[in-house]
Design a protein around this motif. Structure first.
Motif, PDB file in Angstrom:
ATOM      1  N   PRO A 295       5.787   8.189   3.596  1.00  0.00           N
ATOM      2  CA  PRO A 295       5.589   7.576   2.278  1.00  0.00           C
ATOM      3  C   PRO A 295       6.406   8.303   1.214  1.00  0.00           C
ATOM      4  O   PRO A 295       6.423   9.547   1.180  1.00  0.00           O
ATOM      5  CB  PRO A 295       4.088   7.736   2.030  1.00  0.00           C
TER       6      PRO A 295
ATOM      7  N   ASN B 193       4.440   4.027  -8.775  1.00  0.00           N
ATOM      8  CA  ASN B 193       5.746   4.705  -8.768  1.00  0.00           C
ATOM      9  C   ASN B 193       6.904   3.739  -8.568  1.00  0.00           C
ATOM     10  O   ASN B 193       8.069   4.152  -8.524  1.00  0.00           O
ATOM     11  CB  ASN B 193       5.796   5.781  -7.678  1.00  0.00           C
ATOM     12  N   PHE B 194       6.628   2.433  -8.443  1.00  0.00           N
ATOM     13  CA  PHE B 194       7.683   1.436  -8.222  1.00  0.00           C
ATOM     14  C   PHE B 194       8.001   0.747  -9.539  1.00  0.00           C
ATOM     15  O   PHE B 194       7.122   0.165 -10.177  1.00  0.00           O
ATOM     16  CB  PHE B 194       7.239   0.405  -7.180  1.00  0.00           C
TER      17      PHE B 194
ATOM     18  N   THR C 128       6.597   9.023  -2.591  1.00  0.00           N
ATOM     19  CA  THR C 128       5.682   8.965  -3.734  1.00  0.00           C
ATOM     20  C   THR C 128       6.359   9.276  -5.066  1.00  0.00           C
ATOM     21  O   THR C 128       5.728   9.169  -6.119  1.00  0.00           O
ATOM     22  CB  THR C 128       4.508   9.932  -3.534  1.00  0.00           C
TER      23      THR C 128
ATOM     24  N   SER D 259       0.833  -1.204   0.000  1.00  0.00           N
ATOM     25  CA  SER D 259       0.000   0.000   0.000  1.00  0.00           C
ATOM     26  C   SER D 259       0.867   1.254   0.000  1.00  0.00           C
ATOM     27  O   SER D 259       0.411   2.320  -0.420  1.00  0.00           O
ATOM     28  CB  SER D 259      -0.933   0.011   1.212  1.00  0.00           C
ATOM     29  N   ALA D 260       2.108   1.122   0.459  1.00  0.00           N
ATOM     30  CA  ALA D 260       3.015   2.276   0.477  1.00  0.00           C
ATOM     31  C   ALA D 260       4.440   1.791   0.719  1.00  0.00           C
ATOM     32  O   ALA D 260       4.660   0.714   1.288  1.00  0.00           O
ATOM     33  CB  ALA D 260       2.618   3.268   1.564  1.00  0.00           C
TER      34      ALA D 260
ATOM     35  N   SER E 226       0.515  -2.659  -7.270  1.00  0.00           N
ATOM     36  CA  SER E 226      -0.435  -1.646  -6.797  1.00  0.00           C
ATOM     37  C   SER E 226       0.217  -0.279  -6.639  1.00  0.00           C
ATOM     38  O   SER E 226      -0.478   0.711  -6.403  1.00  0.00           O
ATOM     39  CB  SER E 226      -1.042  -2.087  -5.463  1.00  0.00           C
ATOM     40  N   LEU E 227       1.543  -0.215  -6.762  1.00  0.00           N
ATOM     41  CA  LEU E 227       2.266   1.058  -6.596  1.00  0.00           C
ATOM     42  C   LEU E 227       2.773   1.531  -7.956  1.00  0.00           C
ATOM     43  O   LEU E 227       3.769   1.005  -8.474  1.00  0.00           O
ATOM     44  CB  LEU E 227       3.437   0.897  -5.634  1.00  0.00           C
TER      45      LEU E 227
ATOM     46  N   THR F 128       4.004  -5.638  -5.858  1.00  0.00           N
ATOM     47  CA  THR F 128       4.398  -4.257  -6.169  1.00  0.00           C
ATOM     48  C   THR F 128       3.487  -3.573  -7.177  1.00  0.00           C
ATOM     49  O   THR F 128       3.586  -2.363  -7.377  1.00  0.00           O
ATOM     50  CB  THR F 128       5.834  -4.229  -6.729  1.00  0.00           C
TER      51      THR F 128
END
Length: 404
Positions: A260, A373-374, A262, A252-253, A370-371, A368
């Motif tokens: 966090p 920015n990753f 971002t 989630s983060a 769901s993120l 990963t």
């Protein structure tokens, strides 16, 4: 200005726009592009005590420039990738050649017309070569599968010779397999090159950085918007938050220094290690290197000799061929392949790619997704085998996507 090195404990994360884990080609190109094209303040964290990833090179005690993580020869048909690395160093032309030690006799690899003459004698080789050219055409690579599909005993004889004397034992050592375990799909791609071109690669652009790879990375990471922290494990940087306590719950983060993060995170390390191997370690092959310095100008006939029917090591590399260095001494490196068992003392080099391991990797990758920015990038993070130029190309494509 030089590379700006920093201590992670002193970094103000509020002044960091993008975080890059790893300083090989995947991380180095992304850091430079995000800093230069994207105008972002980039923090690079690297667990090793040096930059450059597996391309790192340095002078040994005899003053010979050696590659510390195995030989790296740059070759590509991707002009953009080659133009990009040429920004950061002068290059010397180098056309790599490899020989197979066949019970003390050297055969060019890939197996070609010259190899054929050595293995079968000139008269028989002439007949076999004529048959190859008539069947497949000249100057092309023909696989073992293609040879055997012709239902011709002489073409099958070539395929069997190459399989037994060039491919099989080398592959067993490299991957720790029995002959029965050698994947038929890999065997099928083993080529015979219908040519007298002894070069290992036929790419349009080939060469070596004139002063070594490490200076290339020093210039690549030399930018006012880039900071580099060495000796920092990614697991100590990131505090991972998950959507639930379920083992397969996605992230989630990602927190960095209690908040966090971002901005873009480009991660180039092993994905399983980021998650502390919660699903078990991904399988890799590792390597050990044994260096020898000799009081001689050269001890090998070319840059690399593969030991395809004898010896415990897979190959020997003599670095002066690669670097063009002139010196009274020479250093060679013997390469031993083995299983990857201990992340603290060993380096993962080659992903063991099969359906089971791909599914194992995808279980980690799903954590990963769901993120947005990753961004996992490179051999380890993507659990793939990539040459240097492909990684550079993938990094530039990701940079295009992130910064336009």
């Amino acid at each position: 200005m030089g590379v700006q090195y920093c201590d992670f404990k002193d970094v103000d994360i509020d002044e960091v726009d993008a975080l890059v884990v790893g300083s090989g080609f995947a991380g180095g190109v992304m850091a430079r592009e995000l800093a230069e094209r994207g105008g972002k303040r980039v923090l690079v964290v690297e667990k090793r005590p040096h930059i450059g990833g597996n391309m790192y090179d340095e002078a040994d005690e005899a003053g010979i420039l050696v590659h510390r993580y195995g030989p790296h020869i740059f070759h590509t048909n991707d002009e953009r990738a080659f133009d990009y690395v040429r920004r950061f160093t002068e290059w010397r032309d180098y056309q790599h050649e490899v020989l197979a030690d066949w019970y003390g006799t050297y055969l060019p690899v890939p197996f070609n017309k010259n190899s054929m003459e050595i293995a079968f004698g000139e008269e028989k080789a002439a007949r076999l070569t004529e048959k190859l050219v008539d069947t497949f055409g000249d100057e092309r690579k023909v696989t073992i599968t293609e040879l055997r599909a012709q239902d011709d005993p002489e073409l099958s004889e070539i395929a069997d010779f190459v399989y037994k004397n060039v491919f099989l034992y080398y592959t067993q050592k490299q991957w720790g397999l029995t002959p029965e375990e050698v994947d038929p799909s890999v065997t099928a791609r083993v080529p015979v090159f219908v040519s007298r071109d002894n070069r290992y690669f036929q790419d349009a652009f080939q060469g070596m950085p004139l002063h070594g790879y490490t200076p290339l990375f020093e210039r690549m990471l030399d930018h006012e918007n880039i900071q580099v922290c060495l000796g920092v494990e990614a697991e100590s940087v990131f505090d991972l938050e998950f959507e639930s306590d379920d083992e397969d719950a996605p992230l989630s983060a990602i927190n960095v220094k209690d908040r966090p993060f971002t901005g873009p995170i480009v991660y180039t390390g092993p994905l399983d290690e980021l998650f502390l191997s919660r699903f078990g370690r991904l399988p890799y092959r590792s390597l050990d290197f044994v260096y020898e310095t000799h009081d001689a100008d050269r001890v090998l006939p070319c840059g690399t000799v593969n030991f395809t029917v004898t010896e415990d090591y897979t190959r020997i590399t003599e670095f002066k061929y690669l670097t063009g260095q002139e010196a009274d001494k020479t250093t060679i490196m013997k390469e031993y392949s083995h299983s990857y068992d201990d992340p603290k003392t060993q380096t993962p080099y080659y992903a063991i790619i099969n359906d089971e391991n791909a599914a194992h990797y995808e279980r980690y990758r799903a954590l990963t997704k769901s993120l947005p920015n990753f961004h996992p990038l490179g051999r380890l993070a993507e659990y793939r085998y990539y040459n240097m130029d492909v990684i550079i190309g993938r990094a530039l494509a990701l940079a295009d996507e992130l910064v336009g």
